[in-house]
Design a protein around this motif. Structure first.
Motif, PDB file in Angstrom:
ATOM      1  N   SER A 278     -26.036  46.598 -19.877  1.00 55.27           N
ATOM      2  CA  SER A 278     -27.346  45.988 -20.123  1.00 55.27           C
ATOM      3  C   SER A 278     -28.290  47.051 -20.676  1.00 55.27           C
ATOM      4  N   ILE A 279     -28.972  46.687 -21.732  1.00 51.66           N
ATOM      5  CA  ILE A 279     -29.869  47.628 -22.393  1.00 51.66           C
ATOM      6  C   ILE A 279     -31.227  47.537 -21.723  1.00 51.66           C
ATOM      7  N   LEU A 280     -31.572  48.572 -20.995  1.00 44.54           N
ATOM      8  CA  LEU A 280     -32.844  48.576 -20.280  1.00 44.54           C
ATOM      9  C   LEU A 280     -34.010  48.717 -21.229  1.00 44.54           C
ATOM     10  N   TYR A 281     -33.789  49.540 -22.268  1.00 46.12           N
ATOM     11  CA  TYR A 281     -34.949  49.945 -23.060  1.00 46.12           C
ATOM     12  C   TYR A 281     -34.481  50.510 -24.393  1.00 46.12           C
ATOM     13  N   THR A 282     -35.230  50.212 -25.440  1.00 43.96           N
ATOM     14  CA  THR A 282     -34.966  50.881 -26.716  1.00 43.96           C
ATOM     15  C   THR A 282     -36.235  51.593 -27.151  1.00 43.96           C
ATOM     16  N   ALA A 283     -36.047  52.819 -27.679  1.00 43.53           N
ATOM     17  CA  ALA A 283     -37.202  53.647 -28.008  1.00 43.53           C
ATOM     18  C   ALA A 283     -37.109  54.135 -29.448  1.00 43.53           C
ATOM     19  N   LYS A 284     -38.257  54.443 -30.023  1.00 42.02           N
ATOM     20  CA  LYS A 284     -38.289  54.934 -31.407  1.00 42.02           C
ATOM     21  C   LYS A 284     -38.258  56.457 -31.469  1.00 42.02           C
ATOM     22  N   HIS A 285     -38.501  57.095 -30.333  1.00 43.02           N
ATOM     23  CA  HIS A 285     -38.362  58.556 -30.283  1.00 43.02           C
ATOM     24  C   HIS A 285     -38.239  59.024 -28.840  1.00 43.02           C
ATOM     25  N   GLY A 286     -37.937  60.307 -28.683  1.00 42.99           N
ATOM     26  CA  GLY A 286     -37.654  60.859 -27.367  1.00 42.99           C
ATOM     27  C   GLY A 286     -38.787  60.739 -26.367  1.00 42.99           C
ATOM     28  N   GLY A 287     -39.992  60.825 -26.880  1.00 50.15           N
ATOM     29  CA  GLY A 287     -41.143  60.745 -25.994  1.00 50.15           C
ATOM     30  C   GLY A 287     -41.191  59.435 -25.214  1.00 50.15           C
TER      31      GLY A 287
ATOM     32  N   GLU B  15     -41.850  63.069 -33.314  1.00 48.16           N
ATOM     33  CA  GLU B  15     -42.432  63.560 -32.048  1.00 48.16           C
ATOM     34  C   GLU B  15     -41.430  64.328 -31.179  1.00 48.16           C
ATOM     35  N   VAL B  16     -40.604  63.615 -30.414  1.00 47.74           N
ATOM     36  CA  VAL B  16     -39.620  64.320 -29.578  1.00 47.74           C
ATOM     37  C   VAL B  16     -38.215  64.028 -30.094  1.00 47.74           C
ATOM     38  N   ASP B  17     -37.507  65.061 -30.567  1.00 50.03           N
ATOM     39  CA  ASP B  17     -36.189  64.837 -31.144  1.00 50.03           C
ATOM     40  C   ASP B  17     -35.094  64.757 -30.074  1.00 50.03           C
ATOM     41  N   GLY B  18     -33.901  64.434 -30.503  1.00 48.82           N
ATOM     42  CA  GLY B  18     -32.794  64.194 -29.589  1.00 48.82           C
ATOM     43  C   GLY B  18     -32.361  65.427 -28.817  1.00 48.82           C
ATOM     44  N   ILE B  19     -32.475  66.587 -29.449  1.00 49.93           N
ATOM     45  CA  ILE B  19     -32.061  67.825 -28.786  1.00 49.93           C
ATOM     46  C   ILE B  19     -33.001  68.141 -27.624  1.00 49.93           C
ATOM     47  N   THR B  20     -34.292  68.031 -27.921  1.00 53.04           N
ATOM     48  CA  THR B  20     -35.300  68.243 -26.876  1.00 53.04           C
ATOM     49  C   THR B  20     -35.138  67.220 -25.752  1.00 53.04           C
ATOM     50  N   LEU B  21     -34.923  65.978 -26.151  1.00 51.01           N
ATOM     51  CA  LEU B  21     -34.760  64.904 -25.161  1.00 51.01           C
ATOM     52  C   LEU B  21     -33.576  65.193 -24.253  1.00 51.01           C
ATOM     53  N   ASN B  22     -32.459  65.609 -24.847  1.00 54.07           N
ATOM     54  CA  ASN B  22     -31.262  65.886 -24.054  1.00 54.07           C
ATOM     55  C   ASN B  22     -31.518  67.011 -23.059  1.00 54.07           C
ATOM     56  N   LYS B  23     -32.189  68.063 -23.514  1.00 54.75           N
ATOM     57  CA  LYS B  23     -32.498  69.194 -22.621  1.00 54.75           C
ATOM     58  C   LYS B  23     -33.345  68.718 -21.449  1.00 54.75           C
ATOM     59  N   TRP B  24     -34.336  67.884 -21.782  1.00 48.60           N
ATOM     60  CA  TRP B  24     -35.240  67.397 -20.735  1.00 48.60           C
ATOM     61  C   TRP B  24     -34.477  66.558 -19.704  1.00 48.60           C
ATOM     62  N   ILE B  25     -33.650  65.645 -20.204  1.00 51.64           N
ATOM     63  CA  ILE B  25     -32.885  64.774 -19.294  1.00 51.64           C
ATOM     64  C   ILE B  25     -31.993  65.613 -18.390  1.00 51.64           C
ATOM     65  N   LYS B  26     -31.272  66.568 -19.004  1.00 51.86           N
ATOM     66  CA  LYS B  26     -30.312  67.350 -18.229  1.00 51.86           C
ATOM     67  C   LYS B  26     -30.986  68.285 -17.230  1.00 51.86           C
ATOM     68  N   SER B  27     -32.271  68.610 -17.480  1.00 49.31           N
ATOM     69  CA  SER B  27     -32.952  69.509 -16.549  1.00 49.31           C
ATOM     70  C   SER B  27     -33.710  68.748 -15.467  1.00 49.31           C
ATOM     71  N   THR B  28     -33.941  67.451 -15.699  1.00 47.24           N
ATOM     72  CA  THR B  28     -34.717  66.697 -14.711  1.00 47.24           C
ATOM     73  C   THR B  28     -33.907  65.612 -14.003  1.00 47.24           C
ATOM     74  N   ASN B  29     -32.969  65.005 -14.730  1.00 50.88           N
ATOM     75  CA  ASN B  29     -32.187  63.905 -14.151  1.00 50.88           C
ATOM     76  C   ASN B  29     -30.696  64.084 -14.439  1.00 50.88           C
ATOM     77  N   LYS B  30     -30.107  65.022 -13.748  1.00 54.49           N
ATOM     78  CA  LYS B  30     -28.727  65.417 -14.075  1.00 54.49           C
ATOM     79  C   LYS B  30     -27.728  64.258 -14.010  1.00 54.49           C
ATOM     80  N   ASN B  31     -28.068  63.183 -13.281  1.00 56.64           N
ATOM     81  CA  ASN B  31     -27.111  62.080 -13.141  1.00 56.64           C
ATOM     82  C   ASN B  31     -27.140  61.097 -14.311  1.00 56.64           C
TER      83      ASN B  31
ATOM     84  N   SER C 222     -26.700  72.599 -23.814  1.00 54.88           N
ATOM     85  CA  SER C 222     -27.569  71.876 -22.881  1.00 54.88           C
ATOM     86  C   SER C 222     -26.840  70.669 -22.302  1.00 54.88           C
ATOM     87  N   ASP C 223     -25.504  70.782 -22.239  1.00 53.61           N
ATOM     88  CA  ASP C 223     -24.675  69.894 -21.417  1.00 53.61           C
ATOM     89  C   ASP C 223     -24.682  68.416 -21.832  1.00 53.61           C
ATOM     90  N   VAL C 224     -24.734  68.155 -23.117  1.00 56.49           N
ATOM     91  CA  VAL C 224     -24.651  66.773 -23.592  1.00 56.49           C
ATOM     92  C   VAL C 224     -23.290  66.190 -23.202  1.00 56.49           C
TER      93      VAL C 224
END
Lengths: 213, 213
Positions: free
Chosen positions: B29-38, B63-79, B100-102
């Motif tokens: 199920s698709i919870l959400y679709t976004a136009k950028h990382g932010g 605004e927020v690219d995929g690389i930055t987004l991935n780093k943020w996710i992996k540093s805040t929500n490892k699961n 950054s553990d993609v």
DNA sequence: ATTACCATCCCTGAAAACAGGGTTTAATGG
DNA sequence: CCATTAAACCCTGTTTTCAGGGATGGTAAT
């Protein structure tokens, strides 16, 4: 007045994306979707009922690619418009398609708005090429013009390639069963022709032209 | 058991294509679709109800690219797992993302089947990288290893650059206020160090390293 | 038939590249 | 601190490249 479209692409995902865009517009009806050019040809040949307005096609597809398809359409059904959509855009492909009278060319990463604009423009009778495509095309034309009167003979290409591959004059002479004086003449002529100063310039030219890696 | 996904891409068309693929599968199920990382970051921060399993994201977004987004996710929500999908795949981007553990990386022109396989693989806890991506990555690693212990000094870089720019030994000597013998020594050392045979080899090296255009 | 271009070969003298040495100074690692 | 290593610099003698000519036969187009 509804326009009838055909779409050809072997990537299900792209096809679906395109369909979803077009389905929000009520003035287009998708007659047929194909996985490669051959299917489109067959469909156009069989179909006698409906007027086909536009074929949207990918370049790289199995069996019959987009370039071949475009050529076929333009030589058999001149009233069908074509819009080519591709991921990899080399000047050669663009050149080839323009020569065979394609009506438009877009990159696959174009946005929804540009897709709709391109389709509208083409259906109104004009051509549509995205800015990026125009840039690639003009850039390559420009580069060609810069050294268009510099044509190397087969032998010269052979020699410059070997020079750039770090062979000495004597080695090249041995390889080609020529005297070393001959090779020296070629080098001299190449330096004059290509308007460079020395071996470094020749090497750079050879790399630019892809004679060596 | 249904998995919850988030998709981020600024191209409506790609988004629609992906949605249509995933909608044929009942277990996502698709919870959400976004136009950028932010937007994704904001959604993840606000959302407390649902467990987010996987974020599928493009690399280049405003605004927020995929690389930055991935780093943020992996540093805040490892699961939360991440699958990056991109058109342009440089070794640098791949390297950066792996660091950054993609959890996976696919090219945008991948077929439907591979998308589904990648998503399944990642949700099962494994990593997924398409063959093309693996090839690009390994190729660049291999190239780096080949000449990793070759380090040029500042002076050597200076000299090899000027050589590749078609200056003669004397000209380089004048430019750097050195004797031409010194420049000859540098050239000699460079040829030995870089394991090439002559000026052509030096020029090729300089081009490969980007010291000249 | 004549022009034009291509491929081949040759010569000379000057300039540059290359091979094989060298010294001095700075930096780095026990 | 001393030893080792690397960087930056210089020299000599030989080989190769480069600039500048010139020559011949073949082939393709006009």
């Amino acid at each position: 007045m509804k326009h009838n479209l055909i779409i050809a692409d072997d990537h299900k995902m792209f096809l679906d994306g395109l369909l979803s865009i077009l389905n929000t517009e009520s003035n287009y009806s998708i007659l047929y979707t194909a996985k490669h050019g051959g299917e489109v040809k067959k469909y156009i040949n069989i179909n006698t009922e409906e007027k086909i307005d536009l074929v949207i096609t990918d370049v790289t597809m199995p069996e019959v690619d987009g370039i071949t398809l475009n050529k076929w359409i333009k030589s058999t059904n001149k009233n069908i418009k074509t819009l080519v959509v591709s991921m990899h855009n080399t000047p050669e492909i663009i050149d080839d398609l323009i020569d065979s009278d394609v009506d438009g060319y877009l990159q696959k990463n174009a946005k929804k708005e540009e897709f709709l604009k391109a389709i509208e423009t083409i259906l109104s009778g004009e051509k549509y090429f995205s800015k990026a495509i125009k840039d690639i095309y003009l850039q390559s034309k420009f580069e060609k013009n810069k050294d268009k009167d510099i044509k190397l003979t087969k032998r010269e290409v052979e020699v410059i390639s070997l020079i750039a591959e770090e062979f000495t004059t004597q080695e090249i002479a041995d390889k080609l069963f020529l005297s070393k004086h001959t090779i020296e003449s070629y080098r001299k002529n190449l330096i004059t022709k290509l308007n460079v100063r020395n071996l470094a310039g020749l090497t750079k030219y050879a790399i630019k032209k892809g004679y060596v890696s």
